[in-house]
Design a protein around this motif. Sequence first.
Motif, PDB file in Angstrom:
ATOM      1  N   LYS A   1      40.870  44.499  32.977  1.00 56.62           N
ATOM      2  CA  LYS A   1      39.893  43.761  32.144  1.00 56.62           C
ATOM      3  C   LYS A   1      40.005  44.192  30.687  1.00 56.62           C
ATOM      4  O   LYS A   1      39.956  43.363  29.775  1.00 56.62           O
ATOM      5  CB  LYS A   1      38.474  43.971  32.662  1.00 56.62           C
TER       6      LYS A   1
ATOM      7  N   MET B   1      47.597  37.899  35.490  1.00 54.49           N
ATOM      8  CA  MET B   1      48.147  37.810  36.847  1.00 54.49           C
ATOM      9  C   MET B   1      49.218  36.726  36.921  1.00 54.49           C
ATOM     10  O   MET B   1      50.262  36.919  37.532  1.00 54.49           O
ATOM     11  CB  MET B   1      47.037  37.522  37.865  1.00 54.49           C
ATOM     12  N   THR B   2      48.958  35.597  36.292  1.00 54.09           N
ATOM     13  CA  THR B   2      49.941  34.514  36.277  1.00 54.09           C
ATOM     14  C   THR B   2      51.226  34.984  35.624  1.00 54.09           C
ATOM     15  O   THR B   2      52.330  34.756  36.136  1.00 54.09           O
ATOM     16  CB  THR B   2      49.381  33.287  35.537  1.00 54.09           C
TER      17      THR B   2
ATOM     18  N   THR C   1      41.825  34.966  46.884  1.00 48.35           N
ATOM     19  CA  THR C   1      40.973  36.116  46.609  1.00 48.35           C
ATOM     20  C   THR C   1      41.854  37.349  46.480  1.00 48.35           C
ATOM     21  O   THR C   1      42.759  37.553  47.284  1.00 48.35           O
ATOM     22  CB  THR C   1      39.955  36.322  47.749  1.00 48.35           C
TER      23      THR C   1
ATOM     24  N   THR D   1      43.001  37.452  26.290  1.00 48.60           N
ATOM     25  CA  THR D   1      43.367  36.552  27.376  1.00 48.60           C
ATOM     26  C   THR D   1      42.496  36.878  28.582  1.00 48.60           C
ATOM     27  O   THR D   1      41.573  37.681  28.491  1.00 48.60           O
ATOM     28  CB  THR D   1      44.875  36.678  27.708  1.00 48.60           C
ATOM     29  N   SER D   2      42.775  36.269  29.701  1.00 49.75           N
ATOM     30  CA  SER D   2      41.985  36.505  30.912  1.00 49.75           C
ATOM     31  C   SER D   2      42.785  37.303  31.935  1.00 49.75           C
ATOM     32  O   SER D   2      44.009  37.385  31.868  1.00 49.75           O
ATOM     33  CB  SER D   2      41.581  35.164  31.533  1.00 49.75           C
ATOM     34  N   VAL D   3      42.071  37.868  32.883  1.00 47.62           N
ATOM     35  CA  VAL D   3      42.718  38.576  33.982  1.00 47.62           C
ATOM     36  C   VAL D   3      43.605  37.594  34.752  1.00 47.62           C
ATOM     37  O   VAL D   3      44.725  37.923  35.137  1.00 47.62           O
ATOM     38  CB  VAL D   3      41.675  39.235  34.912  1.00 47.62           C
ATOM     39  N   SER D   4      43.122  36.379  34.917  1.00 50.47           N
ATOM     40  CA  SER D   4      43.901  35.356  35.619  1.00 50.47           C
ATOM     41  C   SER D   4      45.212  35.070  34.895  1.00 50.47           C
ATOM     42  O   SER D   4      46.265  34.943  35.522  1.00 50.47           O
ATOM     43  CB  SER D   4      43.077  34.075  35.746  1.00 50.47           C
ATOM     44  N   ALA D   5      45.161  34.981  33.569  1.00 54.67           N
ATOM     45  CA  ALA D   5      46.378  34.724  32.790  1.00 54.67           C
ATOM     46  C   ALA D   5      47.351  35.898  32.910  1.00 54.67           C
ATOM     47  O   ALA D   5      48.567  35.701  33.007  1.00 54.67           O
ATOM     48  CB  ALA D   5      46.037  34.473  31.335  1.00 54.67           C
TER      49      ALA D   5
END
Length: 75
Positions: free
Chosen positions: A14, A28-29, A2, A22-26
């Motif tokens: 965002k 961050m990765t 989290t 792309t995504s926020v997760s991508a």
Amino acid sequence: MTLSLPRELLKQVKRLAADRDTSVSALMTEALTRLADEDRRYSAARKRALGAMKSAGSLGTRGRRTWTRQELHER
């Protein structure tokens, strides 16, 4: 995992993710991968530098000073 982010930062991230399709997760990765890689490269460079200092050859002084502080600062 989290992650808690300030609201304004989350909005910016965002928007950035949407702009890059792309995504926020991508994102961050990508950022965490870059951070881990920079740390790994820094650690490796530090280890090499320390090794080089430990195995440095003689500069002809055989570890002894051949000058005095006074001589270095004479004008």
